[in-house]
Scaffold this motif. Sequence first.
Motif, short mmCIF file in Angstrom:
data_model
loop_
_atom_site.label_atom_id
_atom_site.label_comp_id
_atom_site.label_asym_id
_atom_site.label_seq_id
_atom_site.Cartn_x
_atom_site.Cartn_y
_atom_site.Cartn_z
N GLU A 170 13.65 1.41 12.34
CA GLU A 170 12.37 1.86 11.24
C GLU A 170 13.15 2.84 10.38
OE1 GLU A 170 8.04 2.98 11.06
OE2 GLU A 170 9.42 4.65 11.93
N THR A 182 8.97 4.64 3.75
CA THR A 182 9.36 4.11 5.05
C THR A 182 9.23 2.73 4.64
OG1 THR A 182 7.15 5.34 6.02
CG2 THR A 182 7.73 3.16 7.15
N ARG A 184 10.89 -0.80 6.71
CA ARG A 184 11.24 -1.27 8.80
C ARG A 184 11.33 -2.66 8.74
NH1 ARG A 184 4.39 -0.37 10.48
NH2 ARG A 184 4.47 2.15 10.64
N ARG A 199 10.31 -7.36 6.13
CA ARG A 199 10.37 -6.22 6.09
C ARG A 199 9.34 -5.54 5.56
NH1 ARG A 199 12.66 -10.73 2.99
NH2 ARG A 199 11.39 -10.28 1.23
#
Length: 551
Positions: A170, A182, A184, A199
């Motif tokens: 992350e 953010t 991921r 993702r």
Amino acid sequence: MSQDITNINQSITLFQQGLARQTHFSGYYLLNADIINLASSATDDFAFSAESGTVWMYESSWYDSGQLVPDQVTPANDELPMVNGTASAGISTSYSRGDHIHPQQLTYDNDITATKFIKTGGTNKQILLANGDTTTLDSKLSRTYNGSAGGWIRLCVFPAGASVGNPFIEFKVYTSYSAVQTIRLVPYYTVNGINTVYRIFTAPTKVSTSYNIDQGVNQLFHNHSGSGTSAVYAAYVRLESAGNITIVVSDQSTYYTNRITEILTQDVVSGVSNGTQIPITYDLANGGIINNMLQVNPTYRSYSTYNNGIRIGNYNTEYSSLYLGCSNSVINTTQLGQWEISKISDRALTINPSSLRQADHSVGLSINSDSSIIKFNGNELVNVGTNQTITGIKSFAGVVSGNSQINPMSDNFNDGLRISRTVESTGSAAIQLGCSRLSNIGQIAGQWIIYTTTSGQAINPLSFKIALASDASDGNRGLQTSADGETLSFNGSVIAGTGASSGASNGSVNYSAGNLILWGANSTDPIGGFYSNGSNICWRAHPLTQGSVPP
């Protein structure tokens, strides 16, 4: 005097040794094999080999003594050892002694490969930084980039693999303007290599009213080289920033850590090869209320159709719309085949192709603001306030439906009218009068039926019949016309046409259970009904003067 004698003796000894050497020296040869094959060799003979650079001795056979040929001995060098530099074979003819020491090198501009680097006083919980400092394993790996010129940043690389096991990483993206984003990433490893990269990519907390990203990263995608078990994937972000941007590794799985490499190791680049773009997830909710626009885009589907998006949004400040079949890559365009259901500025509801939207509702289906008028392509279909007139012929081809029934709601004459089929595929259909308003099957007292009988009916199949609904299945009840249209019967008796009773085969009508009135014949029977005495027609002996009767 004695010293002089000693010196003379030493000189004689050296001379004798030199003479002996000359006697036993066999020569200087290029190859070892040349010495081994010398003929007439004797004990203590010796020779020099250029191939081995050593002295060969003879004792029953030639052997390598290991002693260096005198002119091959390298002298020691008194110069200081050099610092490491560019690789070179060198030209020096001297050697460094075994206890020599190289000076410490403080600057090196090439890659260094080593099994380990050790810092005095360091522990196995610390990481040695490039400036000599240490940090703990719990500290976050981060890097700050200058985003003024835009460009691309490689986040990490997912190396090739041929077994299952999915790591996780992350990233958080920080700028001074839009707070945080953010990212991921989970590469999906299989026995056949990396299948895809799952993702999550969020927009900045602060975005413009048109959902443009002015600060941060506005694109995330992955590309790869190779295929199958040799495929190597890399994840990139595109900069959209007027200043510095900091990317932090905020979380990372402790499993399969060797499958995430080269984390934030690359500088900003101006371009990268094409790959799979990852859509941005916007924060559209505020206290449970969705802001402005919501779009649903189906992804990861193998279907070639039904893969466009559904959008809830507005065309302008007066519109509120549900868009069907919109593009799944953008949120503010119209594409071919897109439809919309809208509440518009005059509070009407419209359904139409987005590309054919008209302010006057002249295209598509529209319902006005008080739900009293329905129009299609500008033509009025329903108007609650006026009588309805349908012009032209309305055809319903190929329509299969159940019974059709009309139920009046007034207090009088309030039974229904039903049009139905009695038995499918037998030629039977019916109009039923006075049927129940509570059901579209069955019958009630007083219900009449006008219908054609079935092909399987024993009496008068496929005939036209009018009867009480309760007598519909009785072939001898009601008024019937035969299937060929030649015979009319009532309650089982033929009253006209072919087969009429009492000899009436010429189309005359048989009345009153056999009491005949036949033109051209006299009847003097005075019992009941009509009769003729030849000159008059009488009813129960009361003469009815009608004039003479034709003979």
